[in-house]
Design an enzyme around this catalytic site. Structure first.
Site, PDB file in Angstrom:
ATOM      1  N   GLU A 147       0.932  11.472  -9.725  1.00  0.00           N
ATOM      2  CA  GLU A 147      -0.059  11.324  -8.664  1.00  0.00           C
ATOM      3  C   GLU A 147      -0.093  12.578  -7.803  1.00  0.00           C
ATOM      4  O   GLU A 147       0.956  13.160  -7.536  1.00  0.00           O
ATOM      5  CB  GLU A 147       0.268  10.103  -7.797  1.00  0.00           C
ATOM      6  CG  GLU A 147       0.110   8.795  -8.547  1.00  0.00           C
ATOM      7  CD  GLU A 147       0.289   7.565  -7.660  1.00  0.00           C
ATOM      8  OE1 GLU A 147       0.714   7.718  -6.493  1.00  0.00           O
ATOM      9  OE2 GLU A 147      -0.014   6.461  -8.137  1.00  0.00           O
ATOM     10  N   HIS A 187      -4.387   4.811  -5.376  1.00  0.00           N
ATOM     11  CA  HIS A 187      -3.141   4.278  -4.821  1.00  0.00           C
ATOM     12  C   HIS A 187      -3.343   3.799  -3.382  1.00  0.00           C
ATOM     13  O   HIS A 187      -2.603   4.189  -2.463  1.00  0.00           O
ATOM     14  CB  HIS A 187      -2.019   5.309  -4.892  1.00  0.00           C
ATOM     15  CG  HIS A 187      -0.645   4.686  -4.835  1.00  0.00           C
ATOM     16  ND1 HIS A 187       0.476   5.304  -5.321  1.00  0.00           N
ATOM     17  CD2 HIS A 187      -0.218   3.486  -4.339  1.00  0.00           C
ATOM     18  CE1 HIS A 187       1.543   4.531  -5.119  1.00  0.00           C
ATOM     19  NE2 HIS A 187       1.140   3.423  -4.525  1.00  0.00           N
ATOM     20  N   ARG A 232       3.585   0.848 -10.336  1.00  0.00           N
ATOM     21  CA  ARG A 232       3.847   2.274 -10.450  1.00  0.00           C
ATOM     22  C   ARG A 232       3.220   2.776 -11.742  1.00  0.00           C
ATOM     23  O   ARG A 232       3.269   2.109 -12.775  1.00  0.00           O
ATOM     24  CB  ARG A 232       5.351   2.567 -10.462  1.00  0.00           C
ATOM     25  CG  ARG A 232       6.027   2.491  -9.113  1.00  0.00           C
ATOM     26  CD  ARG A 232       5.682   3.707  -8.258  1.00  0.00           C
ATOM     27  NE  ARG A 232       6.469   3.754  -7.038  1.00  0.00           N
ATOM     28  CZ  ARG A 232       6.066   3.318  -5.862  1.00  0.00           C
ATOM     29  NH1 ARG A 232       4.862   2.766  -5.749  1.00  0.00           N
ATOM     30  NH2 ARG A 232       6.833   3.407  -4.803  1.00  0.00           N
TER      31      ARG A 232
END
Length: 313
Positions: free
Chosen positions: A260, A278, A231
């Site tokens: 994000e 991601h 993360r």
């Protein structure tokens, strides 16, 4: 599930989960949060389908008095207030280790891409900078000292791959796991100091936000590589950019950001970094397994059976 009027009502939280709607609608009534359901609709919701990296607001939970399940489609569930769920008697599930192997592949790929200059070499060639007179040297993977932060399913899968590549593996986590064959260091800083590559694979919560601080980056040093597939919030991103620009950290390979999506302008002049959006666990196969786990958790919950992949509250 009986007549349609008796079917559970699901609230799907994020537009990125919209492809699940036809699958869920076969056995449930479904509404979407982005379509702004009214208070009457929310009051009838039995379960929420959620992407675990997003914060699930307390006010939304308060608006759903019938809520009995928060089903995270994702493996991560750091956006869910577990204490609140426990206090309200709300079960929480997630996708288990559905994408662990793919995230581990991606982590190894990031290491190779950076250490063997694959992305940089591609740009170098395309820019017409390749000449006969000069050839760039890269670093071998064999013998590299890999430190892994967090030895869950992803950390173990990476360690197994790294061992096959002749890398030296050690790790650190808040709890010892004596059954593991790789040595655990006394501290995170000690792990960084003895590593050539430091991989962040830990589960995120508010207690470890920013755990990869400037001090950890300095311990990893000007020849070290930081890799994050966990993360973004685990890494002090401002400190990371400063350390890369100053050369105090050798490089970074990053798949996750805070927030994000990340602002691309933030990375334009940052040297020695490989970035992916991601995508570590976003394979067709992993997403299929996550969907199967979601349906299994929903079916078990509404049948009063044991949940296949519960989050411990």
């Amino acid at each position: 599930m009986g007549d349609k009027v008796d079917r559970p009502l699901l609230l799907v939280g994020q537009p990125l989960l919209a492809p699940l709607l036809p699958l869920l609608a076969s056995d449930h009534d479904v509404i979407a949060l982005w379509e702004e359901p009214d208070a009457t609709q929310l009051a009838r919701v039995d379960a929420v389908i959620w992407a675990g990296e997003f914060a699930l607001d307390r006010s939304l939970i308060d608006a759903m008095p019938r809520l009995s399940l928060i089903a995270c489609f994702t493996v991560g569930y750091d956006g869910v207030d577990l204490a609140l769920a426990k206090a309200r008697g709300i079960a929480v599930t997630h996708a288990g280790d559905a994408n662990a192997q793919d995230v581990a592949d991606h982590a190894i790929g990031l290491m190779i891409a950076h250490r063997r200059w694959i992305v940089g070499g591609d740009r170098h060639l395309r820019a017409g900078l390749w000449t006969i007179e000069a050839k760039t040297r890269t670093r071998s993977m064999g013998g590299a000292r890999l430190g892994i932060i967090g030895m869950g399913s992803i950390g173990i899968a990476v360690a197994e791959r790294a061992q096959a590549m002749r890398m030296q593996v050690s790790w650190w986590g808040p709890r010892d796991k004596p059954a593991l064959p790789w040595p655990r260091t006394d501290s995170l800083e000690a792990l960084a100091r003895q590593s050539d590559i430091l991989l962040v694979a830990a589960r995120a919560d508010e207690s470890n936000r920013g755990m990869i601080s400037r001090a950890i980056m300095d311990a990893l040093g000007p020849d070290g590589l930081l890799v994050n597939v966990a993360r973004g919030q685990l890494v002090d991103e401002t400190a990371l950019i400063a350390a890369l620009k100053s050369g105090d950290l050798g490089g970074a390979a990053i798949d996750v950001f805070d927030p994000e999506p990340t602002d691309p302008a933030r990375w334009v002049d940052v040297p020695n970094v490989v970035l992916t959006p991601h995508t570590g666990g976003a394979t067709h196969e992993a997403v299929g397994r996550m969907a199967q786990m979601l349906i299994a958790n929903l079916s078990a919950h509404f049948a009063g059976e044991s949940l296949p992949s519960p989050v411990r509250l």
